[in-house]
Design a protein around this motif. Structure first.
Motif, short mmCIF file in Angstrom:
data_model
loop_
_atom_site.label_atom_id
_atom_site.label_comp_id
_atom_site.label_asym_id
_atom_site.label_seq_id
_atom_site.Cartn_x
_atom_site.Cartn_y
_atom_site.Cartn_z
N ARG A 290 -94.53 -19.89 71.79
CA ARG A 290 -93.98 -21.11 71.20
C ARG A 290 -92.60 -20.86 70.59
N ILE A 291 -92.32 -19.62 70.23
CA ILE A 291 -91.02 -19.31 69.65
C ILE A 291 -89.99 -19.25 70.78
N PRO A 292 -88.96 -20.06 70.74
CA PRO A 292 -87.95 -20.04 71.82
C PRO A 292 -87.38 -18.65 72.03
N ALA A 293 -87.02 -18.34 73.25
CA ALA A 293 -86.51 -17.02 73.60
C ALA A 293 -85.30 -16.64 72.75
N GLU A 294 -84.42 -17.61 72.53
CA GLU A 294 -83.23 -17.34 71.73
C GLU A 294 -83.59 -16.95 70.31
N LEU A 295 -84.61 -17.62 69.75
CA LEU A 295 -85.04 -17.31 68.40
C LEU A 295 -85.74 -15.95 68.34
N GLN A 296 -86.48 -15.61 69.37
CA GLN A 296 -87.09 -14.28 69.44
C GLN A 296 -86.01 -13.21 69.42
N GLU A 297 -84.93 -13.44 70.13
CA GLU A 297 -83.83 -12.48 70.16
C GLU A 297 -83.18 -12.36 68.78
N GLU A 298 -83.04 -13.49 68.10
CA GLU A 298 -82.48 -13.45 66.75
C GLU A 298 -83.38 -12.64 65.82
N ALA A 299 -84.68 -12.85 65.93
CA ALA A 299 -85.63 -12.12 65.09
C ALA A 299 -85.57 -10.63 65.39
N ASP A 300 -85.53 -10.28 66.66
CA ASP A 300 -85.42 -8.87 67.05
C ASP A 300 -84.13 -8.25 66.50
N GLY A 301 -83.06 -9.02 66.54
CA GLY A 301 -81.79 -8.53 66.02
C GLY A 301 -81.83 -8.31 64.52
N LEU A 302 -82.52 -9.21 63.81
CA LEU A 302 -82.65 -9.07 62.36
C LEU A 302 -83.47 -7.83 62.02
N ILE A 303 -84.55 -7.60 62.75
CA ILE A 303 -85.36 -6.40 62.54
C ILE A 303 -84.52 -5.14 62.75
N ALA A 304 -83.77 -5.12 63.85
CA ALA A 304 -82.95 -3.96 64.17
C ALA A 304 -81.90 -3.70 63.09
N ALA A 305 -81.28 -4.76 62.59
CA ALA A 305 -80.25 -4.60 61.56
C ALA A 305 -80.84 -4.06 60.26
N ILE A 306 -82.03 -4.56 59.89
CA ILE A 306 -82.69 -4.06 58.68
C ILE A 306 -83.08 -2.60 58.86
N ALA A 307 -83.68 -2.27 59.99
CA ALA A 307 -84.12 -0.90 60.25
C ALA A 307 -82.96 0.08 60.24
N ALA A 308 -81.81 -0.36 60.74
CA ALA A 308 -80.64 0.52 60.82
C ALA A 308 -79.89 0.62 59.49
N GLY A 309 -80.31 -0.17 58.51
CA GLY A 309 -79.61 -0.17 57.23
C GLY A 309 -78.32 -0.96 57.24
N GLU A 310 -78.13 -1.76 58.27
CA GLU A 310 -76.91 -2.57 58.38
C GLU A 310 -77.01 -3.88 57.60
N TYR A 311 -78.22 -4.26 57.26
CA TYR A 311 -78.43 -5.53 56.54
C TYR A 311 -79.60 -5.35 55.58
N HIS A 312 -79.44 -5.88 54.38
CA HIS A 312 -80.53 -5.86 53.39
C HIS A 312 -80.91 -7.31 53.08
N PRO A 313 -82.22 -7.63 53.10
CA PRO A 313 -82.64 -9.02 52.88
C PRO A 313 -82.21 -9.61 51.55
N PHE A 314 -81.96 -8.76 50.55
CA PHE A 314 -81.49 -9.27 49.26
C PHE A 314 -80.05 -8.85 49.05
N THR A 315 -79.15 -9.58 49.72
CA THR A 315 -77.72 -9.36 49.61
C THR A 315 -77.08 -10.61 49.02
N GLY A 316 -76.32 -10.47 47.94
CA GLY A 316 -75.74 -11.61 47.25
C GLY A 316 -74.66 -12.32 48.05
#
Length: 354
Positions: A290-316
């Motif tokens: 049900r999750i559109p392919a484009e949104l799945q890709e966005e989610a995968d990208g967010l996971i990768a960025a968090i795992a790599a330390g490139e993005y933190h969920p609590f950034t001001g």
């Protein structure tokens, strides 16, 4: 406040279990192993631990152990029976672990999601659930059609509060009109209460249900009501094939195996571990179609960025609920702030519980 064992203390205090041919490892659980959620996740890890070591490890479990006298009694019995390491798999066991650990300095204690560490034979470990909540919030914000997301929360402890805040911030970032409705159950596992909460949230207009409680009840209710949901701690898709979009899946086995191996090697020492996507301790259940392919890709990208330390969920910039500044633009929350979080962020309209 949090101390580490020295090599000298280890060699003296933990020599007997480290040299033993068979290491006895006990687990106490707050819920039933059949909850298909939190406790089931820990018991999966226990089974993987058992499979990994074979006859070199003997594991035992006691499920449905209440906080307080019941937990102290169970852990005391384990220690008296020669158990070398005890995993206490719930936040509320903190006082009980410390009470028993003080009486049995030769036993290595591992407390999940805890913060109390009064003795040198206690290790604390936790998962960065807020990382997974950020991904779920991103998906929920884009998938909701009513702009109302329901959240079933257990207790107002930092791990739960930070998860709500993370989910909200990332839903809000992609959908400025989103609103969170929150119901507190003050229980980790109460299927009837969780089902009632889900039904109430749906009546209030929620078409996506999130949860930080352990049963599959909310997913079942969402399936019957034709709305969307995310599971908790385990992949709950079998209970809502259409409703279940994904879930944070806890993978404790690598940590369990490493700690038991250290004990067997004689190198175990008390430590504090907070692990997330980078360490593979949490992962996401397969995306629902049900999750559109484009949104799945966005989610995968967010996971990768968090795992790599490139993005933190609590950034001001992030403000507290009352509008006062918390994080400046580009500032990242430190672990101390996240481990003690006791407020909602700006935009959440629900009253913070006492």
């Amino acid at each position: 406040m949090k101390k580490l064992l020295t090599a000298a203390v280890l060699s003296a205090a933990l020599a007997t279990p480290a040299l033993a041919d068979t290491t006895k490892v006990g687990f106490i659980y707050i819920g039933p192993v059949g909850d298909f959620g939190w406790t089931a996740g820990h018991d999966r890890a226990r089974q993987e631990l058992q499979d990994h070591f074979g006859d070199a490890v003997e594991t035992s479990i006691v499920e449905n152990v209440d906080y307080g006298a019941d937990a102290e009694r169970v852990m005391t019995q384990m220690a008296l029976s020669g158990t070398d390491m005890i995993f206490a798999a719930s936040f509320g066991y903190g006082p009980d672990v410390n009470a028993v650990a003080g009486r049995f300095p030769d036993v290595a204690f591992q407390h999940a999601t805890g913060y109390i560490q009064e003795h040198d034979n206690i290790s604390l470990f936790d998962a960065r659930f807020y990382e997974g909540r950020a991904v779920l919030g991103h998906i929920a914000g884009k998938m909701t059609e009513t702009n109302t997301i329901g959240y079933i929360a257990s207790y107002p402890i930092p791990a739960v509060v930070s998860g709500i805040n993370s989910a909200y911030l990332h839903a809000k970032a992609v959908n400025p009109d989103v609103n969170f409705r929150i119901i507190w159950t003050y229980s980790w596992f109460d299927p009837a209460l969780e089902a009632d909460a889900a039904e109430t949230l749906i009546e209030q207009g929620a078409d996506v249900i999130m949860q930080h409680t352990d049963s599959t009840a909310a997913v079942r209710v969402a399936e019957d009501a034709g709305v969307m949901a995310f599971g908790q701690a385990s992949d709950m898709v079998e209970f809502g094939p259409n409703a279940h979009l994904s879930a944070i899946v806890d993978r404790w086995a690598p940590y369990y195996i490493s700690r038991v191996q250290a004990l067997k090697d004689g190198t175990w020492e008390a430590q504090n571990s907070w692990m997330g996507f980078a360490e593979g301790i949490i992962e996401m259940a397969p995306w629902n179609d049900r999750i559109p392919a484009e949104l799945q890709e966005e989610a995968d990208g967010l996971i990768a960025a968090i795992a790599a330390g490139e993005y933190h969920p609590f950034t001001g910039p992030i403000n507290r609920q009352d509008g006062t500044p918390w994080l400046a633009d580009g500032e990242v929350a430190d672990d101390g702030a996240l481990a003690t979080m006791d407020f909602f962020v700006e935009g959440i309209t629900a009253e913070f519980p006492n």
